[in-house]
Every structure is written in C-alpha cells, then in structure tokens.
Design a protein around this motif. Structure first.
Motif, PDB file in Angstrom:
ATOM      1  N   GLU A  27     -16.541  -2.862  -2.430  1.00  0.00           N
ATOM      2  CA  GLU A  27     -15.168  -2.692  -2.927  1.00  0.00           C
ATOM      3  C   GLU A  27     -14.676  -3.961  -3.618  1.00  0.00           C
ATOM      4  OE1 GLU A  27     -13.379  -0.031  -3.262  1.00  0.00           O
ATOM      5  OE2 GLU A  27     -14.877   1.230  -2.291  1.00  0.00           O
ATOM      6  N   LEU A  28     -15.083  -5.129  -3.118  1.00  0.00           N
ATOM      7  CA  LEU A  28     -14.689  -6.372  -3.796  1.00  0.00           C
ATOM      8  C   LEU A  28     -15.414  -6.495  -5.131  1.00  0.00           C
ATOM      9  CD1 LEU A  28     -14.346  -8.621  -0.667  1.00  0.00           C
ATOM     10  CD2 LEU A  28     -12.605  -8.419  -2.454  1.00  0.00           C
ATOM     11  N   ALA A  29     -16.680  -6.074  -5.160  1.00  0.00           N
ATOM     12  CA  ALA A  29     -17.425  -6.100  -6.430  1.00  0.00           C
ATOM     13  C   ALA A  29     -16.739  -5.188  -7.446  1.00  0.00           C
ATOM     14  CB  ALA A  29     -18.866  -5.656  -6.195  1.00  0.00           C
ATOM     15  N   ARG A  30     -16.240  -4.066  -6.987  1.00  0.00           N
ATOM     16  CA  ARG A  30     -15.575  -3.084  -7.839  1.00  0.00           C
ATOM     17  C   ARG A  30     -14.361  -3.682  -8.558  1.00  0.00           C
ATOM     18  NH1 ARG A  30     -12.560   1.588  -7.781  1.00  0.00           N
ATOM     19  NH2 ARG A  30     -13.772   3.382  -8.460  1.00  0.00           N
ATOM     20  N   ILE A  31     -13.684  -4.647  -7.876  1.00  0.00           N
ATOM     21  CA  ILE A  31     -12.529  -5.270  -8.546  1.00  0.00           C
ATOM     22  C   ILE A  31     -12.934  -6.598  -9.205  1.00  0.00           C
ATOM     23  CG2 ILE A  31     -10.761  -4.101  -7.180  1.00  0.00           C
ATOM     24  CD1 ILE A  31     -10.380  -6.611  -5.514  1.00  0.00           C
ATOM     25  N   ALA A  85     -10.121 -19.353  -6.638  1.00  0.00           N
ATOM     26  CA  ALA A  85     -10.318 -17.981  -6.138  1.00  0.00           C
ATOM     27  C   ALA A  85     -10.020 -16.991  -7.253  1.00  0.00           C
ATOM     28  CB  ALA A  85      -9.400 -17.726  -4.947  1.00  0.00           C
ATOM     29  N   ASP A  86     -10.786 -15.873  -7.260  1.00  0.00           N
ATOM     30  CA  ASP A  86     -10.467 -14.815  -8.232  1.00  0.00           C
ATOM     31  C   ASP A  86     -10.076 -13.515  -7.541  1.00  0.00           C
ATOM     32  OD1 ASP A  86     -12.884 -13.823  -7.365  1.00  0.00           O
ATOM     33  OD2 ASP A  86     -13.954 -14.142  -9.254  1.00  0.00           O
ATOM     34  N   ALA A  87      -9.997 -13.538  -6.199  1.00  0.00           N
ATOM     35  CA  ALA A  87      -9.527 -12.359  -5.456  1.00  0.00           C
ATOM     36  C   ALA A  87      -9.097 -12.796  -4.062  1.00  0.00           C
ATOM     37  CB  ALA A  87     -10.629 -11.309  -5.356  1.00  0.00           C
ATOM     38  N   LEU A  88      -8.227 -11.988  -3.450  1.00  0.00           N
ATOM     39  CA  LEU A  88      -7.699 -12.292  -2.119  1.00  0.00           C
ATOM     40  C   LEU A  88      -8.118 -11.184  -1.161  1.00  0.00           C
ATOM     41  CD1 LEU A  88      -4.115 -13.157  -3.416  1.00  0.00           C
ATOM     42  CD2 LEU A  88      -5.933 -14.801  -2.826  1.00  0.00           C
ATOM     43  N   LEU A  89      -8.652 -11.583   0.004  1.00  0.00           N
ATOM     44  CA  LEU A  89      -9.029 -10.610   1.032  1.00  0.00           C
ATOM     45  C   LEU A  89      -8.116 -10.841   2.222  1.00  0.00           C
ATOM     46  CD1 LEU A  89     -10.886  -8.525   2.430  1.00  0.00           C
ATOM     47  CD2 LEU A  89     -12.507 -10.379   2.885  1.00  0.00           C
ATOM     48  N   THR A 106       2.441 -15.380  -7.608  1.00  0.00           N
ATOM     49  CA  THR A 106       2.447 -16.441  -8.625  1.00  0.00           C
ATOM     50  C   THR A 106       1.127 -16.534  -9.392  1.00  0.00           C
ATOM     51  OG1 THR A 106       1.795 -18.024  -6.923  1.00  0.00           O
ATOM     52  CG2 THR A 106       4.151 -17.900  -7.451  1.00  0.00           C
ATOM     53  N   THR A 107       0.056 -15.926  -8.836  1.00  0.00           N
ATOM     54  CA  THR A 107      -1.243 -16.082  -9.498  1.00  0.00           C
ATOM     55  C   THR A 107      -1.730 -14.789 -10.155  1.00  0.00           C
ATOM     56  OG1 THR A 107      -2.410 -15.432  -7.479  1.00  0.00           O
ATOM     57  CG2 THR A 107      -1.994 -17.800  -7.778  1.00  0.00           C
ATOM     58  N   GLY A 108      -1.188 -13.654  -9.711  1.00  0.00           N
ATOM     59  CA  GLY A 108      -1.664 -12.370 -10.232  1.00  0.00           C
ATOM     60  C   GLY A 108      -3.034 -11.976  -9.701  1.00  0.00           C
ATOM     61  N   LEU A 109      -3.554 -12.702  -8.695  1.00  0.00           N
ATOM     62  CA  LEU A 109      -4.894 -12.367  -8.177  1.00  0.00           C
ATOM     63  C   LEU A 109      -4.869 -11.005  -7.483  1.00  0.00           C
ATOM     64  CD1 LEU A 109      -6.046 -15.788  -6.639  1.00  0.00           C
ATOM     65  CD2 LEU A 109      -6.789 -14.722  -8.776  1.00  0.00           C
ATOM     66  N   PRO A 110      -5.937 -10.208  -7.635  1.00  0.00           N
ATOM     67  CA  PRO A 110      -5.983  -8.902  -6.966  1.00  0.00           C
ATOM     68  C   PRO A 110      -6.193  -9.058  -5.457  1.00  0.00           C
ATOM     69  CG  PRO A 110      -8.066  -9.343  -8.069  1.00  0.00           C
ATOM     70  CD  PRO A 110      -7.160 -10.500  -8.417  1.00  0.00           C
ATOM     71  N   ILE A 111      -5.592  -8.135  -4.688  1.00  0.00           N
ATOM     72  CA  ILE A 111      -5.708  -8.182  -3.219  1.00  0.00           C
ATOM     73  C   ILE A 111      -6.502  -6.985  -2.722  1.00  0.00           C
ATOM     74  CG2 ILE A 111      -4.449  -8.216  -1.026  1.00  0.00           C
ATOM     75  CD1 ILE A 111      -1.955  -9.126  -2.526  1.00  0.00           C
ATOM     76  N   LEU A 112      -7.430  -7.246  -1.801  1.00  0.00           N
ATOM     77  CA  LEU A 112      -8.045  -6.178  -1.019  1.00  0.00           C
ATOM     78  C   LEU A 112      -7.577  -6.379   0.424  1.00  0.00           C
ATOM     79  CD1 LEU A 112     -11.582  -4.672  -1.076  1.00  0.00           C
ATOM     80  CD2 LEU A 112     -10.594  -5.352   1.096  1.00  0.00           C
ATOM     81  N   CYS A 113      -7.028  -5.338   1.028  1.00  0.00           N
ATOM     82  CA  CYS A 113      -6.492  -5.452   2.393  1.00  0.00           C
ATOM     83  C   CYS A 113      -7.364  -4.731   3.407  1.00  0.00           C
ATOM     84  CB  CYS A 113      -5.114  -4.792   2.484  1.00  0.00           C
ATOM     85  SG  CYS A 113      -3.832  -5.735   1.714  1.00  0.00           S
ATOM     86  N   GLY A 138      11.425  -8.981  -2.528  1.00  0.00           N
ATOM     87  CA  GLY A 138      11.460  -8.524  -3.920  1.00  0.00           C
ATOM     88  C   GLY A 138      10.366  -7.490  -4.127  1.00  0.00           C
ATOM     89  N   ARG A 139      10.423  -6.835  -5.269  1.00  0.00           N
ATOM     90  CA  ARG A 139       9.443  -5.808  -5.628  1.00  0.00           C
ATOM     91  C   ARG A 139       8.743  -6.286  -6.885  1.00  0.00           C
ATOM     92  NH1 ARG A 139       9.483  -0.138  -4.082  1.00  0.00           N
ATOM     93  NH2 ARG A 139       8.392   0.871  -5.771  1.00  0.00           N
ATOM     94  N   ASP A 140       7.414  -6.305  -6.877  1.00  0.00           N
ATOM     95  CA  ASP A 140       6.679  -6.800  -8.032  1.00  0.00           C
ATOM     96  C   ASP A 140       5.286  -6.167  -8.034  1.00  0.00           C
ATOM     97  OD1 ASP A 140       5.074  -8.506  -9.788  1.00  0.00           O
ATOM     98  OD2 ASP A 140       6.790  -9.860  -9.736  1.00  0.00           O
ATOM     99  N   GLY A 141       4.925  -5.554  -9.145  1.00  0.00           N
ATOM    100  CA  GLY A 141       3.634  -4.869  -9.238  1.00  0.00           C
ATOM    101  C   GLY A 141       2.452  -5.791  -8.978  1.00  0.00           C
ATOM    102  N   ARG A 142       2.612  -7.108  -9.209  1.00  0.00           N
ATOM    103  CA  ARG A 142       1.484  -8.026  -9.012  1.00  0.00           C
ATOM    104  C   ARG A 142       1.046  -8.115  -7.548  1.00  0.00           C
ATOM    105  NH1 ARG A 142       3.778 -13.291 -11.827  1.00  0.00           N
ATOM    106  NH2 ARG A 142       5.600 -12.366 -10.858  1.00  0.00           N
ATOM    107  N   VAL A 143       1.969  -7.812  -6.610  1.00  0.00           N
ATOM    108  CA  VAL A 143       1.612  -7.970  -5.193  1.00  0.00           C
ATOM    109  C   VAL A 143       1.076  -6.676  -4.574  1.00  0.00           C
ATOM    110  CG1 VAL A 143       3.423  -9.733  -5.010  1.00  0.00           C
ATOM    111  CG2 VAL A 143       3.858  -7.456  -4.072  1.00  0.00           C
ATOM    112  N   LEU A 144       1.098  -5.589  -5.325  1.00  0.00           N
ATOM    113  CA  LEU A 144       0.591  -4.319  -4.782  1.00  0.00           C
ATOM    114  C   LEU A 144      -0.928  -4.419  -4.618  1.00  0.00           C
ATOM    115  CD1 LEU A 144       1.224  -1.328  -4.036  1.00  0.00           C
ATOM    116  CD2 LEU A 144       0.553  -0.760  -6.380  1.00  0.00           C
ATOM    117  N   PRO A 145      -1.438  -4.322  -3.369  1.00  0.00           N
ATOM    118  CA  PRO A 145      -2.884  -4.440  -3.186  1.00  0.00           C
ATOM    119  C   PRO A 145      -3.656  -3.407  -4.007  1.00  0.00           C
ATOM    120  CG  PRO A 145      -1.769  -4.761  -1.113  1.00  0.00           C
ATOM    121  CD  PRO A 145      -0.715  -4.315  -2.077  1.00  0.00           C
ATOM    122  N   ARG A 146      -4.801  -3.849  -4.520  1.00  0.00           N
ATOM    123  CA  ARG A 146      -5.622  -2.998  -5.370  1.00  0.00           C
ATOM    124  C   ARG A 146      -6.392  -1.972  -4.527  1.00  0.00           C
ATOM    125  NH1 ARG A 146      -8.012  -4.760 -10.224  1.00  0.00           N
ATOM    126  NH2 ARG A 146      -6.547  -6.386 -10.788  1.00  0.00           N
TER     127      ARG A 146
END
Ligand code: NAD
Length: 352
Positions: A27-31, A85-89, A106-113, A138-146
């Motif tokens: 799943e991390l490879a996928r993003i 880092a290029d992704a957050l787990l 602040t970074t726009g990095l994708p999140i896997l939860c 706040g509400r911001d599309g950048r923080v929505l986990p992928r």
C-alpha cells in the motif's frame, strides 16, 4: 424529495484481520513512498516494529501527544524535512494520526494510517493543534489520509476502559451526523450503520477483549463514524467536548463518552429523523435510554464530576458556547441545564 449536498471524499480502505502484516509495504508502494516517516505513540511502537517488515522507514517520531501541541508538531515537521520523508505512516490512535496530519498540513506529504483505536480521525480532513491551552481545528484536503489499513488484531490489546470510551467517541460522530450543519442522507445512512456496528461490538469487547469479530465490528463502526463526521460535520456535542477539553484538559474520548448520553437525551426529542434512525440502530423505542444503559454497562462515568471537573467550571464553558453553536436548538437556560446534567450525571426536564 429532500435536496442535499454531499462531498464524497477520496481514500482507500483496506480492512481485515492480519492486514497490517501483509498490506503495508504494497500500500505504501502504491502511493509512491520510498522514504517513510513512522509516527507512533508509545503503545504503537512495538506493534509497528513487528509489522513494518520491508517498509522503507527512514525515521521514527514517537513523541505523540493528545491534541497535538504546536511544539510537538514543529519537531515532527523538522524531522520529516531532515530525513527528506516522502510519506507518513501513522500507527496508533487519534493522537498519532493527528501528529501526521500536522506534518501533512505544511508539507503536503501523503499519509497512510493504521488505526489502533476507534477515534475515526483517519477518515476526516480535519486537523487540530493546541497552543497556550487553546485548541485550533481546521479542514484541509492535504491532511486527509490517502490509505487506511484497518487490522482488528491490532486493537485486541486496547484496554477495555479505553476501548469503551473510544467506541462511544466514535458513536458521538455518528449521532451528530444526524443533526450537524451539513447533515445529509448519505452521511446519515453511514452513521446509522455505524451506531449499529458499535452497539453490537462494544459490549462483547467489554465481556471478552480478545473477541476478534467484536473488534472487527467496532473498527468497522469507527470507519463509518469517521466517514459520517467527515461528510456531515460536527454539532453541539463536539462543541461542548471541544470547549471542555480545551479549558480543563479533560481526557478526550472519556469526555465524549460521558457527555454523549446527556446531549442525546436533550436533543433527540426535537430531532425526529435522528430519533427514527437511532431507534432502528439500537433496536429500542427509547434510544436515549438505551444509550445511557449502554454507557453504564461499559463503565462510563455518569457525570463529568467523576473526571475531576468542578461545578464552578460549568459557567465559563457555557459562556464560550453561547451563540457559537450553529443550529443548536438550545437556548441559554437549556444549555446550562444540559451542562449541569452532564456534570452531575443527572437528567432534568429543562435540558430536554
Ligand atoms: P490516543 O491516540 O491518545 O490513544 C489513547 C491511549 O491509548 C494512548 O495512551 C495510546 O498510547 C493508547 N493506545 C492506542 N492504541 C492502543 C492499542 N491498540 N493498545 C494499547 N494501547 C493503545 O487517543 P484517541 O482517543 O484515539 O485520539 C484522541 C485524539 O484524536 C485527540 O487529540 C482528538 O482531538 C483526536 N481526534 C481527531 C479527530 C479528527 O477528525 N481530526 C477525530 C477523533 C479524534
């Protein structure tokens, strides 16, 4: 025919016992993740280490705190930058997810939860941080986990006390979706099923914390809860808990669990659609009573005084809320009666 608007949010869900053992690397490879920053609370570090296998983790951030203090967020952001880092787990409860969201903001990095509680934050684009005793959200599309990998096996070790409080925190998301400002039939359907799944799972977990199907029900309910909160927004209940948490540093999930039956008793009589859906989901023609009984069976305190709050602390919270809860049907007097009930653990006519 009802007119409504519903923002469907993107996000991939991978659900199943053992999924955290097999699905993280693919799943991390996928993003497109090649340099992963792991964010985990103390209890999440051990299970995370057992499961990350060949995930390309380049650093770990374990200084996770409830409500994400701004200095903690800044240290996590600095580490993400330092290790490129290029992704957050995010591995853990709402606090680990909240810390990852602060970095993503602040970074726009994708999140896997990989959630290990029933907080539901992994499904929402809502972030929160605290500074000088005030919580800002706040509400911001950048923080929505992928991507979310739900593994009920990870929740088997969650103590019953935390499971019950966290599960009712999730139920609060569902209940508020029935009357929140952006309430709509899609979120309401998710919320009704969420109430059903949580009510089915939580008592069995309290009886046997190792009951994996019950853990699956509760985790499924948590996803539906987060999805309904994301789609409909929050209302009076969340506003009260937010004000209490910010002012008196009360424990997040337990505050929600304690306050919820009181808010439901006060608002349900004037919310016919919520009443209908809650009755169906709880299998009772007195859903407010059924919820109060469920909370009592789960060992949730009847009133906030049991969490150390004093009676004098009610009025400052009431003043914070006066006129600031869009759509609340309660006037000043009814709001104070509700807060007093939630503090004392009583039910009065005035708040209803
Ligand atoms: P938490 O993440 O702080 O976890 C509670 C405790 O349980 C911690 O001590 C943690 O280490 C422990 N724990 C977690 N998983 C465990 C496991 N499987 N086994 C044993 N122990 C475990 O608490 P929470 O209630 O999950 O999250 C609360 C935070 O999430 C708050 O800051 C709240 O504001 C935020 N939240 C945000 C949203 C959103 O949409 N933004 C939604 C819900 C909650």
């Amino acid at each position: 025919m009802e007119r409504f608007t519903y923002d469907a949010l993107p996000g991939r869900v991978v659900f199943g016992p053992g999924s955290s053992r097999t699905e993280l690397a693919p799943e991390l490879a996928r993003i497109g993740a090649g340099r992963v920053l792991l964010l985990a609370s103390g209890s999440g570090v051990g299970p995370a280490h057992e499961r990350i296998g060949d995930v390309p983790v380049v650093a770990e951030f374990t200084e996770v705190r409830e409500h994400v203090p701004v200095p903690v967020a800044e240290r996590a952001r600095a580490l993400a930058a330092e290790v490129r880092a290029d992704a957050l787990l995010a591995f853990g409860g709402g606090s680990a997810v909240g810390t990852a969201k602060a970095v993503a903001l602040t970074t726009g990095l994708p999140i896997l939860c990989v959630p290990t509680t029933y907080a539901g934050s992994e499904v929402t684009p809502v972030w929160g941080m605290t500074e000088h005793g005030r919580k800002t959200t706040g509400r911001d599309g950048r923080v929505l986990p992928r991507t979310i990998v739900y593994d009920p096996e990870l929740t088997v070790g969650l103590p019953v006390r935390i499971s019950s409080a966290s599960g009712l925190n999730a139920m609060a998301h569902c209940v508020e979706a029935f009357w929140a400002p952006r309430a709509n039939p899609v979120s309401s359907a998710l919320a009704e099923d969420g109430v059903r799944a949580l009510a089915a799972g939580l008592p069995r977990i309290a009886a046997n914390p190792a009951d994996l199907p019950a853990r699956g029900d509760a985790l499924h309910g948590a996803y539906l809860a987060g999805a309904s909160l994301a789609g409909a927004g929050a209302g009076l209940h969340h506003a009260i808990c937010h004000a209490l948490g910010g002012a008196y540093d009360l424990p997040h999930a337990l505050t929600h669990a304690t306050v919820l039956p009181h808010v439901v008793a006060a608002l349900l009589p004037s919310a016919p659609e919520a009443l209908r859906r809650m009755s169906r989901a709880l299998g009772s023609d007195d859903p407010a009573g059924a919820l109060r009984d469920l909370a009592a069976r789960l060992g949730i305190p009847a009133g906030l005084h049991e969490l150390g709050m004093t009676e004098e602390q009610i009025e400052p919270v009431a003043r914070t809320l006066d006129g600031h809860v869009p759509g609340s049907p309660l006037d000043r007097t009814a709001l104070r009666a509700l807060l007093h009930d939630a503090w004392a653990g009583t039910t009065t006519k005035e708040s209803q």
